[in-house]
Write a protein that holds these residues in place. Sequence first.
Motif, PDB file in Angstrom:
ATOM      1  N   ASN A 340     -45.905 -85.029 -48.573  1.00 38.02           N
ATOM      2  CA  ASN A 340     -46.452 -83.707 -48.257  1.00 38.02           C
ATOM      3  C   ASN A 340     -46.873 -82.929 -49.491  1.00 38.02           C
ATOM      4  O   ASN A 340     -47.937 -82.325 -49.531  1.00 38.02           O
ATOM      5  N   ASP A 341     -46.012 -82.931 -50.508  1.00 42.88           N
ATOM      6  CA  ASP A 341     -46.314 -82.129 -51.692  1.00 42.88           C
ATOM      7  C   ASP A 341     -47.559 -82.616 -52.415  1.00 42.88           C
ATOM      8  O   ASP A 341     -48.411 -81.827 -52.824  1.00 42.88           O
ATOM      9  N   ILE A 342     -47.676 -83.918 -52.569  1.00 38.75           N
ATOM     10  CA  ILE A 342     -48.837 -84.433 -53.306  1.00 38.75           C
ATOM     11  C   ILE A 342     -50.111 -84.288 -52.467  1.00 38.75           C
ATOM     12  O   ILE A 342     -51.192 -84.035 -53.015  1.00 38.75           O
ATOM     13  N   THR A 343     -49.997 -84.403 -51.140  1.00 42.03           N
ATOM     14  CA  THR A 343     -51.155 -84.205 -50.274  1.00 42.03           C
ATOM     15  C   THR A 343     -51.639 -82.764 -50.352  1.00 42.03           C
ATOM     16  O   THR A 343     -52.843 -82.500 -50.507  1.00 42.03           O
ATOM     17  N   GLU A 344     -50.709 -81.817 -50.253  1.00 42.71           N
ATOM     18  CA  GLU A 344     -51.081 -80.409 -50.352  1.00 42.71           C
ATOM     19  C   GLU A 344     -51.682 -80.104 -51.715  1.00 42.71           C
ATOM     20  O   GLU A 344     -52.710 -79.426 -51.829  1.00 42.71           O
ATOM     21  N   ALA A 345     -51.063 -80.624 -52.775  1.00 41.58           N
ATOM     22  CA  ALA A 345     -51.550 -80.358 -54.125  1.00 41.58           C
ATOM     23  C   ALA A 345     -52.955 -80.909 -54.340  1.00 41.58           C
ATOM     24  O   ALA A 345     -53.832 -80.234 -54.902  1.00 41.58           O
ATOM     25  N   ARG A 346     -53.199 -82.129 -53.891  1.00 44.11           N
ATOM     26  CA  ARG A 346     -54.517 -82.736 -54.087  1.00 44.11           C
ATOM     27  C   ARG A 346     -55.584 -81.990 -53.293  1.00 44.11           C
ATOM     28  O   ARG A 346     -56.729 -81.846 -53.762  1.00 44.11           O
ATOM     29  N   ALA A 347     -55.224 -81.523 -52.098  1.00 44.47           N
ATOM     30  CA  ALA A 347     -56.188 -80.742 -51.322  1.00 44.47           C
ATOM     31  C   ALA A 347     -56.504 -79.426 -52.027  1.00 44.47           C
ATOM     32  O   ALA A 347     -57.662 -78.990 -52.057  1.00 44.47           O
ATOM     33  N   LEU A 348     -55.502 -78.787 -52.604  1.00 42.18           N
ATOM     34  CA  LEU A 348     -55.728 -77.547 -53.343  1.00 42.18           C
ATOM     35  C   LEU A 348     -56.620 -77.798 -54.555  1.00 42.18           C
ATOM     36  O   LEU A 348     -57.492 -76.980 -54.876  1.00 42.18           O
ATOM     37  N   HIS A 349     -56.426 -78.916 -55.216  1.00 41.79           N
ATOM     38  CA  HIS A 349     -57.294 -79.247 -56.351  1.00 41.79           C
ATOM     39  C   HIS A 349     -58.734 -79.442 -55.898  1.00 41.79           C
ATOM     40  O   HIS A 349     -59.676 -79.070 -56.621  1.00 41.79           O
ATOM     41  N   ARG A 350     -58.930 -80.022 -54.727  1.00 36.70           N
ATOM     42  CA  ARG A 350     -60.291 -80.183 -54.215  1.00 36.70           C
ATOM     43  C   ARG A 350     -60.955 -78.826 -53.978  1.00 36.70           C
ATOM     44  O   ARG A 350     -62.142 -78.651 -54.234  1.00 36.70           O
ATOM     45  N   VAL A 351     -60.174 -77.886 -53.456  1.00 34.50           N
ATOM     46  CA  VAL A 351     -60.730 -76.575 -53.126  1.00 34.50           C
ATOM     47  C   VAL A 351     -60.937 -75.725 -54.367  1.00 34.50           C
ATOM     48  O   VAL A 351     -61.992 -75.104 -54.551  1.00 34.50           O
ATOM     49  N   PHE A 352     -59.937 -75.690 -55.256  1.00 32.18           N
ATOM     50  CA  PHE A 352     -59.955 -74.745 -56.374  1.00 32.18           C
ATOM     51  C   PHE A 352     -60.368 -75.360 -57.708  1.00 32.18           C
ATOM     52  O   PHE A 352     -60.667 -74.623 -58.655  1.00 32.18           O
ATOM     53  N   GLY A 353     -60.392 -76.696 -57.784  1.00 34.48           N
ATOM     54  CA  GLY A 353     -60.851 -77.346 -59.007  1.00 34.48           C
ATOM     55  C   GLY A 353     -60.067 -76.926 -60.241  1.00 34.48           C
ATOM     56  O   GLY A 353     -58.826 -76.859 -60.222  1.00 34.48           O
ATOM     57  N   LYS A 354     -60.776 -76.591 -61.312  1.00 32.94           N
ATOM     58  CA  LYS A 354     -60.128 -76.224 -62.575  1.00 32.94           C
ATOM     59  C   LYS A 354     -59.305 -74.942 -62.470  1.00 32.94           C
ATOM     60  O   LYS A 354     -58.435 -74.706 -63.313  1.00 32.94           O
ATOM     61  N   ARG A 355     -59.575 -74.133 -61.450  1.00 38.16           N
ATOM     62  CA  ARG A 355     -58.823 -72.884 -61.296  1.00 38.16           C
ATOM     63  C   ARG A 355     -57.350 -73.124 -60.984  1.00 38.16           C
ATOM     64  O   ARG A 355     -56.524 -72.217 -61.104  1.00 38.16           O
ATOM     65  N   MET A 356     -56.976 -74.331 -60.561  1.00 38.73           N
ATOM     66  CA  MET A 356     -55.572 -74.617 -60.267  1.00 38.73           C
ATOM     67  C   MET A 356     -54.683 -74.409 -61.489  1.00 38.73           C
ATOM     68  O   MET A 356     -53.488 -74.166 -61.349  1.00 38.73           O
TER      69      MET A 356
END
Length: 459
Positions: A340-356
């Motif tokens: 769950n954690d890595i799935t959520e994190a990777r999805a957030l990276h897709r949405v926010f890119g370098k802003r993460m």
Amino acid sequence: MTDQDRGRDQDQDVVITGMGVVTPNAGSVESFWEANLTGRSGLSYERRMDLSQLPCGWVAGIIPDGIKKSVEERAGVPGRSWTDMLLHATVDEALRDARVEGPLDRPAGLLWSRVSPGPSGTFPEDYVAYMKTVAARYKELGDDRAATLERLRAERAERTDRSTTEPSESTTFPHSVAQRLGTPLITMGLEATCAGGLRAIAEAARLLRTGRIGLAVVAASVSRNTHYVLSQYGQLMALSRWKGAAEQASMPFDSRRSGMVINESSAALVLETAEHARRRGVDTVHAVVEGWGLAVDISHVTAPRIDTVERVVRGALAHAGVSPDDIDTVNAHGTSTRLNDITEARALHRVFGKRMKEIDVCAVKSLTGHGSAASGVVESTVAALTLCRGVVPPVVTCTEPDPKCDVKTSLRPVERPVDTVLKNSFGFGGQYASMVFRRPPNPRRAPATSGSEHVGAEH
């Protein structure tokens, strides 16, 4: 858009005017906020049952005796289940916080979620007994509504003298809330697993925007720490296998995380339009419910999908009318499971890119464990307080951040201006929800007795 148009839009904003919370580490909203800032955990080893044969799941988020006694004193009446006591205690706190006094002059909404069918709803025999009771009642009474209502009343009276853990589909909770508010209720019970809390908030906002109701109460509670539940989650290997200090067992986004920790908890929110709140004389609020994204993905019962998480996050942003650049912090689902954690994190990276790299992420379950449908409502109180107080709570158990997740957590509270919070909740059965909360123009201030200086320290 003219200033007049903008003012009219703000009048129709759905705002949170009241909040109530009971968790393993706190019995009220303010003590819960303090626990989040100071890293006070509510996790402990489960000593009430023999779990020695389970492969995992030895730690739980158990409401301690002191808080439990307080809940019973506030909300305990003969025949009321523990789950309903939790609901009543948090609803009462939320209504007091919102300064709601009945009778109201307009119909209200009640959106609530709890484990069903019974007060526990977590033993297999509960479901068997429940279905047998319903079938026998229908066989005898058929579609006779008056007779069915009378039978339900008789069954409820009979249960008053018996154990409050007996399974039943009936509850006096909606009726009690209607009496408290002094107005007819539009009620909706929701079953959407761990995404149920955010879905209930979204449904309440929908009702408010139609104008059919003037105020909505959103509530959720869960108490499922039974051997059966722990065994079922244990067979899925979804629970923490941590054998060290109990308070470290839930560690979202940490490289050592080994599973989630189940808890018992409850929370309630009062929602209304800004105009309705102002007419009641309420001039400060906790947060604006700006937008949400919802989805059901049947591709897998338990495993989350990156693309679906991404879709509901982008859907929430679009519905709120904001861009990824507008989000200041993320209140993560953060279950502490490997997947769950890595799935959520990777999805957030897709949405926010370098802003993460600059978006502060908090994960409330690090201190409370996972409260199923209640977690979305519980954690939304933290999102609202983050907006009002300008502080992002730390994730004190994430001391060895997983580079595969690569999210920005902190070991101490981070003080910063926060105008928008993204809140995520995902659950078994392919349930997904994401919500954007915005800082209101008139944020609720902290009580004079709370608050302290915090210095941010990030990974």
